[in-house]
Structures are given as structure tokens and as C-alpha cells.
Design an enzyme around this catalytic site. Structure first.
Site, mmCIF file in Angstrom:
data_model
loop_
_atom_site.group_PDB
_atom_site.id
_atom_site.type_symbol
_atom_site.label_atom_id
_atom_site.label_comp_id
_atom_site.label_asym_id
_atom_site.label_seq_id
_atom_site.Cartn_x
_atom_site.Cartn_y
_atom_site.Cartn_z
ATOM 1 N N THR A 234 0.852 -1.196 0.000
ATOM 2 C CA THR A 234 0.000 0.000 0.000
ATOM 3 C C THR A 234 0.886 1.243 0.000
ATOM 4 O OG1 THR A 234 -0.139 -0.103 2.422
ATOM 5 C CG2 THR A 234 -1.955 -1.090 1.177
ATOM 6 N N ARG A 236 4.128 2.602 -2.583
ATOM 7 C CA ARG A 236 4.170 3.052 -3.974
ATOM 8 C C ARG A 236 4.522 1.875 -4.859
ATOM 9 N NH1 ARG A 236 1.592 6.472 -2.302
ATOM 10 N NH2 ARG A 236 1.841 8.740 -2.416
ATOM 11 N N GLU A 265 0.626 4.159 -12.912
ATOM 12 C CA GLU A 265 -0.793 4.230 -12.576
ATOM 13 C C GLU A 265 -1.480 5.218 -13.499
ATOM 14 O OE1 GLU A 265 -1.236 5.126 -8.431
ATOM 15 O OE2 GLU A 265 -0.713 3.094 -7.816
ATOM 16 N N HIS A 284 -5.496 1.808 -5.834
ATOM 17 C CA HIS A 284 -4.865 2.858 -5.031
ATOM 18 C C HIS A 284 -5.913 3.625 -4.225
ATOM 19 C CE1 HIS A 284 -1.079 5.616 -4.862
ATOM 20 N NE2 HIS A 284 -1.662 5.503 -3.677
#
Length: 321
Positions: A234, A236, A265, A284
Site C-alpha cells: 500500500t 508506492r 498508474e 490505489h
């Protein structure tokens, strides 16, 4: 004097918008991941005094120079890897972040990913939706009695250590920068990263993205982990070498992965991780529960209002100045 604030990647929470409005600040926003040309044009046209960074590719030198009035860049969250902090500092533009505002939310999300994997929820959900019903297909286990290894012992890691300890896990963490008082009854300090990876049943990543942590989890470090181990991210996406992770998951070098972040992302539609049934993913969202988003927005907007009005802002929120 009137000010204009632009939120890049979507508006802040309604409570944050209300705070800006009450201060007489004009608030504008873009959609998620706006094109760079759109950002430059918007900042230039409205001569923005501050930028709130939510969902963007990167805030670079050109964007920072787009508005002659730009006085502040504030991350709507904690991680600032999508901001060229060095360029901002060179231009004399302070960078702030809502440090700690979503720590509890992210810790809960990491725990949820652990539960989803250890309880075999992905396969069980698909099994029942497919019209099946047979307890013998269940491959679940307990987290109780297992060892959690934390990489990073900031506020998120400390919250997760307490949660994991409460359900019967032993917890150890590696963080060479964390003070001794970050470790308490719930968590021991690991002497080195390799030893932590080799001895943990679950490894959860909570370190910032730096040149030292980029690709921290790679073929070598994955090879240290137990074949039964789970990996949670959780932090990067760039902290993990995804190519190496896919190989490790396919070949059974580790048992599973719970991922909330990716590089890049949004990830590609044909990402090979999607084909693996020992992977649980989310987009995310660990730090954007309604509660966390509200808290992040209130801290961010409060800091923006105070800064633009020339009032003091606590030092802990400054990343660079």
C-alpha cells in the site's frame, strides 16, 4: 486580497471546499490524471496561487512555472513522488503534504488485503458466484500466530502493528530512520531487511519511494521470502519490480500478493498480474475512505488557507520550503 486554488485530479471533500469558500478563495478542479497541456493552460489562465495535487502524472518544472502567482504546492495525501520537489524548491515554492491524515485508513486497507489473501476470498467469491457450494474447496488459514514484517515504521506502520498484534500476530519492522520510540510492545525492530524478509509470513510495505527504495522488492529479495509468504503493498508501486513479482507468483516462490499501488498508474489493461489467481488488487484506494478523504482535505485546505493568509503552518507538514 483574493486567491485561486486549483485541485489537480478532482475536487477536495465538500468540507474542504467549504473551508476554501469561507476564506474567500476561488476553488477550481480538473478530472483525474489531467493532460499536462490542460494543467499548464488552467494554471496560467487563472493565475493560480496554490495547487492541490490529487491524481496527476507528475508536477514538473513547466507546470510549476505556469502561473506567475504560484506560491504553494500541497499534496492531498502523504507521498510526494509525483511532485518534482527539487524543482519547486529551486523556484522558491514550498511543498506540503497532509502527513498522517490517512494513516489509519491505509493500515486498515493493508490488513484487509492480508485477510483477503489468507482467507482465500478471491477464489471463494468466484466459486460461489459460479453456482458452487462445497466446503472442501476452501483453502483459508489464520493470521493468528503468524509473523508480520513491516518495511517502514511511520504512522501507517505503527497503526498496522497495533492492529496485527491485536489479532495475535507477532510483528517486526525494519526502518533505519525510525526513532526507538516508534517501536513498542507491539513491534520489535528488525536488525536488517534481508533477515526480516526471510523470517516473515506476511511482508507489508510502508516505506516512501526514494532512489534507495525503488525496486526494493526484486528477484533477489523475493527469493529470500518463504514460499508460503504473502506480500502486501500500500506504499508506492515502484517499490516493487513488477516483472520480478509476476515471475515469483507464477513459479510459487511466494504464495500471494495484495496490491493497492502499481507502476505506472493507472496500470495497463493487459498487466500480467490480472491473470494470476493468487493476487488481490485495488485501485490505489487505501487512503481514500470517506473518513480519510475528509481528514486529508481538511488538513490540506486548512494549511492552504493559513499559508496564503500569511499565518503559521506546523513544520511537520512541510516537505520542502
Amino acid at each position: 486580497m483574493s486567491f485561486t486554488v486549483v485541485s489537480l485530479g478532482g475536487p477536495v471533500a465538500p468540507e474542504g471546499e467549504a473551508m476554501l469558500a469561507a476564506a474567500g478563495i476561488t476553488s477550481l478542479s480538473t478530472g483525474p490524471y489531467p493532460a499536462k497541456d490542460e494543467v499548464v493552460a488552467l494554471l496560467a489562465a487563472h493565475r493560480a496561487d496554490a495547487v492541490i495535487v490529487r491524481l496527476v502524472e507528475r508536477i514538473d518544472d513547466e507546470i510549476l512555472r505556469a502561473s506567475p502567482n504560484l506560491r504553494l504546492v500541497h499534496k492531498h495525501g502523504a507521498g510526494t513522488n509525483d511532485i518534482d520537489v527539487a524543482a519547486a524548491k529551486a523556484l522558491g515554492i514550498p511543498v506540503m503534504a497532509a502527513v498522517g491524515a490517512n494513516a489509519h485508513s491505509v493500515a486498515e486497507h493493508a490488513l484487509a488485503l492480508m485477510f483477503a489473501l489468507i482467507k482465500d476470498m478471491r477464489r471463494q467469491d468466484a466459486f460461489v458466484r459460479g453456482g458452487n457450494w462445497a466446503g472442501k474447496s476452501y483453502q483459508g488459514h489464520e493470521l493468528r500466530g503468524r509473523k508480520l514484517g513491516l518495511v517502514g515504521m511511520g504512522l501507517i506502520g505503527r497503526n498496522l502493528a497495533r492492529m496485527a498484534s491485536a489479532i495475535g500476530m507477532s510483528v517486526e519492522a525494519y526502518d533505519p530512520f525510525a526513532p526507538d520510540d516508534a517501536f513498542g510492545r507491539e513491534c520489535r525492530r528488525a536488525p536488517d531487511l534481508d533477515a526480516l524478509l526471510a523470517s516473515s509470513d506476511v511482508v507489508s510495505l510502508h516505506c516512501p519511494l526514494t532512489e534507495q527504495t525503488r525496486d526494493l522488492i526484486n528477484a533477489r529479495t523475493l527469493g529470500l521470502m518463504k514460499p508460503s509468504a504473502l506480500l502486501i503493498n500500500t506504499a508506492r508501486g515502484e517499490v516493487i519490480n513488477e516483472t520480478d513479482l509476476v515471475v515469483a507468483l507464477r513459479e510459487g516462490r511466494i504464495a500471494g500478493a495484495g496490491l493497492d499501488t502499481f507502476a505506472p498508474e493507472p496500470p495497463a489493461a493487459d498487466n500480467p498480474l490480472w491473470a494470476l489467481d493468487n493476487v488481490v488488487v485495488s485501485p490505489h484506494v487505501g487512503g481514500v475512505t470517506e473518513e480519510a478523504r475528509r481528514e486529508v482535505s481538511l488538513i490540506t485546505c486548512g494549511n492552504v488557507v493559513s499559508f496564503l493568509k500569511g499565518e503559521d503552518v506546523p513544520q511537520r507538514f512541510f516537505v520542502a520550503r
